[in-house]
Design an enzyme around this catalytic site. Structure first.
Site, PDB file in Angstrom:
ATOM      1  N   TYR A 194     -47.493 115.467  32.240  1.00  0.00           N
ATOM      2  CA  TYR A 194     -48.564 114.688  32.849  1.00  0.00           C
ATOM      3  C   TYR A 194     -48.297 113.202  32.646  1.00  0.00           C
ATOM      4  CZ  TYR A 194     -53.184 112.540  33.443  1.00  0.00           C
ATOM      5  OH  TYR A 194     -54.222 111.746  33.849  1.00  0.00           O
ATOM      6  N   GLU A 205     -51.938 108.873  39.237  1.00  0.00           N
ATOM      7  CA  GLU A 205     -51.925 110.040  38.350  1.00  0.00           C
ATOM      8  C   GLU A 205     -50.988 111.110  38.917  1.00  0.00           C
ATOM      9  OE1 GLU A 205     -55.277 112.647  36.030  1.00  0.00           O
ATOM     10  OE2 GLU A 205     -55.522 112.435  38.190  1.00  0.00           O
TER      11      GLU A 205
END
Length: 427
Positions: free
Chosen positions: A149, A237
């Site tokens: 991530y 993101e």
């Protein structure tokens, strides 16, 4: 009120908000966030040297058939392009289950697309009616050996960019923060110096990329940071930021949010916005620079100031009513804006009463009164109108409303106004 969570002007996912451990003030000014489709975000990244899957977009069955012949891949992933999440578990009006499909057979691509295009897709984030699918992304399906991530966002605490990273990607990052906080890494960036090679490599190491691909991962991280600055993003993101079995580092899925204040010099990006899934009332309000967010209630509100607007909605709820909208006309409002704001409220069939609550400091109460009066000349107002005015030019405003002949119920204060608005509702 749960609906007020939509009003946060910090544009980042719940997960990244949790990671930064921030609180959003209840009086944040609401904005209509620019949302891009997945294919648009991927194209933006691809154009800036960031590695994504090969893909093409189809809005007709014929285009899908052509793509299936020319996109030379081992396996296809076919994804309906809507702005709402939960596509994979959604249901189409055609009967097809799932908005994300895999196939290794090129001949199956067009038939799958045919069950998506022109049909409505219902997910946990759409209305019960679903969203009409107008475009489908057909991409190369890649195996993912490992998921991580990565997010670049603005941090209030440091007043600059911060990169949040975790080797535990592909899942809800908020859950990781709660159960394994030691797997969350944050790297603040000096916006004047930029992200250094050492910082990028440290992040790649924290993401547990092997030595042989660590430089490649660090390079992608730097390019993502550069994109973040270039497009005036508030968040980039990537989840998952993945590693393939053949040693590639790929951005498999992206969420990019933008600073609305940068619209004037990011015109090409903001022109990409798809308004077909937006509330038409909100789209109309945006044309006149009105802060409007539609809700499900029956008492419309016209207020100046985000904090006062929220207080107005809260007190309506306190007296047993339900607000139909958030509408902040702002401090520099002009008569024409008031006219259009009132028109938008009055044309909403769910509205059974209108409450105007103005505390005029910068706002001239007479401007509000003239705007309402002129709007009512062009519409047949069939619902009760409760008005509370206080502040600059209030006496002049009251005279304008009194001479207008409008069926106005005046109120002495906010409490009185909310009670009268709720009492005016049909039984």
């Amino acid at each position: 009120m749960a609906a007020l969570t939509r009003f946060a002007s910090l544009k980042m996912s719940r997960g990244t908000l949790h990671l930064l451990n921030k609180q959003i003030p209840s009086c944040q000014v609401p904005v209509r966030k620019l949302n891009l489709h997945e294919y648009q975000s991927k194209q933006l990244m691809n154009d800036n040297g960031i590695t994504v899957q090969r893909f093409k977009v189809a809005d007709t069955i014929q285009q899908a058939e052509e793509i299936s012949k020319t996109l030379n891949v081992r396996e296809f992933v076919i994804k309906a392009q809507i702005l709402a999440g939960g596509r994979g578990k959604g249901t189409f009006s055609s009967g097809l289950q799932g908005g994300v499909k895999l196939t290794t057979n090129p001949k199956e691509v067009a038939p799958i697309v045919e069950q998506m295009l022109g049909h409505k897709l219902v997910t946990k984030q759409t209305t019960a009616d679903g969203v009409l699918v107008r475009k489908v992304m057909i991409a190369e399906a890649l195996d993912i050996e490992r998921e991580t991530y990565l997010a670049v966002l603005m941090d209030r605490e440091t007043s600059g960019p911060v990169i949040v990273a975790s080797p535990a990607g592909g899942v809800d990052i908020e859950e990781v923060a709660q159960t394994n906080p030691e797997l969350i890494f944050k790297e603040s960036v000096d916006i004047m110096k930029g992200l250094s090679n050492e910082q990028a490599r440290k992040l790649a190491e924290n993401l547990e990329f092997k030595e042989e691909v660590r430089d490649q991962a660090a390079n992608q991280i730097k390019k993502l940071y550069e994109l973040f600055l270039k497009v005036d993003a508030t968040q980039v993101e990537i989840n998952p930021f993945g590693e393939t079995p053949d040693g590639g580092v790929v951005c498999f899925d992206a969420k990019i949010n933008f600073d609305d204040n940068a619209m004037f010099h990011q015109k090409e990006i903001f022109a990409m916005e798809d308004l077909s899934e937006s509330d038409p009332r909100e789209v109309e309000a945006t044309k006149y620079s009105i802060n409007y967010i539609g809700m499900d209630g029956n008492i419309a509100c016209l207020v100046n100031g985000a904090g006062l607007a929220m207080a107005t909605m809260d007190i309506i709820k306190l007296y047993g009513g339900t607000p139909a909208n958030f509408l902040d006309v702002g401090g520099g409002v002009q008569e024409e804006q008031v006219h259009h704001a009132f028109r938008i409220l009055a044309q909403d069939s769910r509205v059974k009463a209108i409450l105007v609550n103005i505390f005029g400091g910068i706002v001239n109460c007479a401007t509000i009164a003239n705007g309402i009066t002129n709007a009512c000349k062009n519409i047949d107002l069939k619902v009760p109108l409760v008005v509370r005015l206080e502040g600059t030019n209030v006496d002049e405003a009251k005279k304008i409303l009194s001479k207008s002949g409008l069926p106005v119920t005046t109120a002495s204060d906010l409490d009185d106004a909310a009670k009268k608005a709720v009492d005016s509702l049909p039984v």
